[in-house]
Design a protein around this motif. Structure first.
Motif, PDB file in Angstrom:
ATOM      1  N   ALA B 205       0.822  -1.210   0.000  1.00  0.00           N
ATOM      2  CA  ALA B 205       0.000   0.000   0.000  1.00  0.00           C
ATOM      3  C   ALA B 205       0.857   1.260   0.000  1.00  0.00           C
ATOM      4  N   ILE B 206       2.120   1.159   0.426  1.00  0.00           N
ATOM      5  CA  ILE B 206       2.986   2.345   0.410  1.00  0.00           C
ATOM      6  C   ILE B 206       3.196   2.828  -1.029  1.00  0.00           C
ATOM      7  N   LEU B 208       0.989   2.942  -3.222  1.00  0.00           N
ATOM      8  CA  LEU B 208      -0.177   3.747  -3.586  1.00  0.00           C
ATOM      9  C   LEU B 208      -0.152   5.109  -2.910  1.00  0.00           C
ATOM     10  N   MET B 209       0.319   5.141  -1.646  1.00  0.00           N
ATOM     11  CA  MET B 209       0.280   6.420  -0.927  1.00  0.00           C
ATOM     12  C   MET B 209       1.480   7.305  -1.242  1.00  0.00           C
TER      13      MET B 209
END
Ligand code: SF4
Ligand code: SF4
Lengths: 208, 300
Positions: B205-206, B208-209
């Motif tokens: 998910a990093i 994506l952020m």
């Protein structure tokens, strides 16, 4: 680096040492009861894909927990550079669930009001993500992403959205992003009742 | 008629990972897998819910799904998403084994008049294919072998870590050097290249952020795929697929490279090899880096 090193030597910095902190972590953080098993071998830190981005690797962070360096631990960026790859969890020779501990430490830091924890990309992202879960019961990738961008302010949000426009168009064209209303579950009311109750129980048990 | 599983598609099935869902539903009947959708399923929270919501609420998300699945009757809950599998499996295990946890989770579920005991099995689609279906069954279904197609099998993290074991006991693969994906690739007639990055991390998910933090991780995976002359990368994980495909342009821009490597799901390879429709079933038109090479190599 040198600043961090100095901070680990008692008496060399103005940092506070809270010896009750280690006990609190053992008793309240998910997986914390196993933390005392850590033998400081460094296998976990050597496994982190984003280890170079971390203020301290998990091994060092755990040593700091034991030393009672509450502020330094809860201000560290370590927890937010964990990708949840679970290499540490399967490799730790002492069975310490490293990822679980980091994840819960990050949450505890935000809950205790540490600005460092509350303003990370991770915290903003998680807030937007959970907003979608609560509202629709599902992740709406379009809406929660824009909500995440908005957490940086409107100007920045528009800039980020524009920068990612070509990706969004490709996703729409390949039927991997839909244009209609959000997908939602029937039981959002039930889901929110369950989540609220779970939060209440957790607060009751942990006191934060 | 196959064995029935309660199917938990997960949020990515309705968006960026829709090609996993559609191609899996297409090949499942051929493998003797009957999928019955989980009633009113909600998001699993993935690797991010915890940070904002806390440990117990994050688990409660999975617990509601499990309570719904219990009411549905099938013993096995099947999911193809790495994050859904990890979260649901972990919650199930805690409810079953962790002293005091079942009581807390049931107090939360009670707010909606639900309850759950921890007696279901949560299973990954790949584990089901390994243990319930078997490689022979895949080979039997192949009508258009993918001869000469070189595939880099990219397992990623959460499909095997930390749960490479089954809920019924027993293993389906190892953490460090899983073989199941290469086995699937070979069963379709393709060649599985030696791929050391098979369990490397895409950034999760990093990516994506804050993509700038993780482009380097994705580049390493692409570098090896290119070095091994792979025609495509195949993965079981929706987030791996998304990150490695979606950020190739950004990697090229950042590092001056010219990667253009298709990233597909194992189930897409199977659908093509089973002679199914390359778009309707195999969803090759859902890859934005063209994966047509797979259909081209398939023996007619
Ligand atoms: S791998 Fe385990 S024992 Fe080794 S430093 Fe990390 S937590 Fe401690
Ligand atoms: S799960 Fe997190 S802490 Fe563990 S090796 Fe991966 S990045 Fe490091």
């Amino acid at each position: 680096m040198t600043a961090n090193m100095a901070a680990t030597i008692p008496g060399q910095s103005a940092r506070k040492y809270d010896l009750g902190f280690a006990r609190w972590v053992y008793e309240n953080i998910e997986g914390g009861d196993k933390l005392s098993m850590c033998m400081q071998c460094g296998v976990c830190s050597g496994s982190c894909p984003l280890g170079t981005e971390m203020d301290y690797g998990p091994r060092k962070l755990f040593m700091m927990v034991r030393a009672g360096m509450k502020d330094a631990v809860l201000k560290a960026n370590t927890m937010y550079n964990c990708t949840s790859c679970y290499s540490c969890v399967v490799r730790c020779p002492r069975g310490v669930p490293v990822q679980y501990i980091l994840q819960d430490l990050g949450r505890a830091a935000a809950r205790m009001g540490y600005q460092e924890a509350k303003t990370t990309d991770n915290a903003r992202f998680a807030k937007a993500f959970i907003w979608s879960t609560r509202k629709f019961g599902r992740t709406d990738e379009r809406l929660f992403t824009f909500k995440y961008y908005l957490s940086f302010g409107l100007g920045e949000a528009i800039k980020k959205a524009m920068a990612n426009m070509s990706i969004a168009i490709k996703l729409v064209k390949t039927k991997r992003m839909h244009l209609g209303m959000p997908h939602r579950i029937k039981g959002t009311k039930d889901l929110n009742a369950i989540l609220a109750k779970a939060a209440e129980i957790e607060k009751r048990e942990q006191g934060i | 008629m196959g064995k029935k599983y309660t199917y938990y598609p997960g949020c990515s099935s309705e968006s960026s990972g829709s090609h996993l869902d559609v191609s899996l539903r297409a090949v499942a009947p051929k493998l003797g897998i009957e999928l019955e959708d989980l009633n009113d399923w909600n998001c699993c929270g993935a690797s991010v819910a915890h940070v904002e919501a806390g440990a117990l609420p994050a688990s409660a998300l999975s617990a509601r799904n499990l309570a719904n699945a219990r009411a549905q009757g099938n013993q096995d809950v099947l999911t193809a998403c790495a994050a859904c599998y990890l979260k649901t499996h972990h919650t199930n295990e805690k409810i079953r084994d962790k002293p005091g946890f079942k009581e807390k989770i049931n107090e939360a579920l009670g707010a909606a008049g639900q309850s759950y005991d921890g007696d279901l099995h949560v299973r990954h689609a790949c584990e089901v294919i390994v243990n319930d279906v078997g490689l022979d069954k895949i080979k039997e279904q192949v009508t258009n072998p993918l001869e000469g197609l070189k595939v880099a099998g990219y397992v990623g993290c959460q499909t095997v870590r930390p749960f490479a074991g089954t809920e019924g006991g027993g293993d389906y693969d190892t953490y460090e050097d899983p073989e199941f994906l290469d086995d699937f690739i070979r069963s379709t007639g393709a060649e599985a290249v030696e791929f050391d990055s098979k369990t490397a991390c895409c950034g999760g998910a990093i990516a994506l952020m804050s993509p700038d933090r993780t482009l380097g991780l994705i580049k390493k995976i692409l570098d090896e795929a290119k070095e091994k002359e792979a025609d495509c990368i195949a993965t079981p994980c929706p987030l791996c697929q998304q990150n490695v495909e979606m950020y190739q342009a950004a990697v090229n821009k950042e590092y001056g490279t010219d990667f253009q490597i298709p990233v597909v799901f194992y189930s897409q390879l199977m659908a093509v090899a089973f002679g199914m429709d390359v778009n309707k079933d195999a969803c090759l038109d859902r890859n934005f880096i063209s994966a047509d090479v797979i259909a081209q190599k398939a023996r007619k």
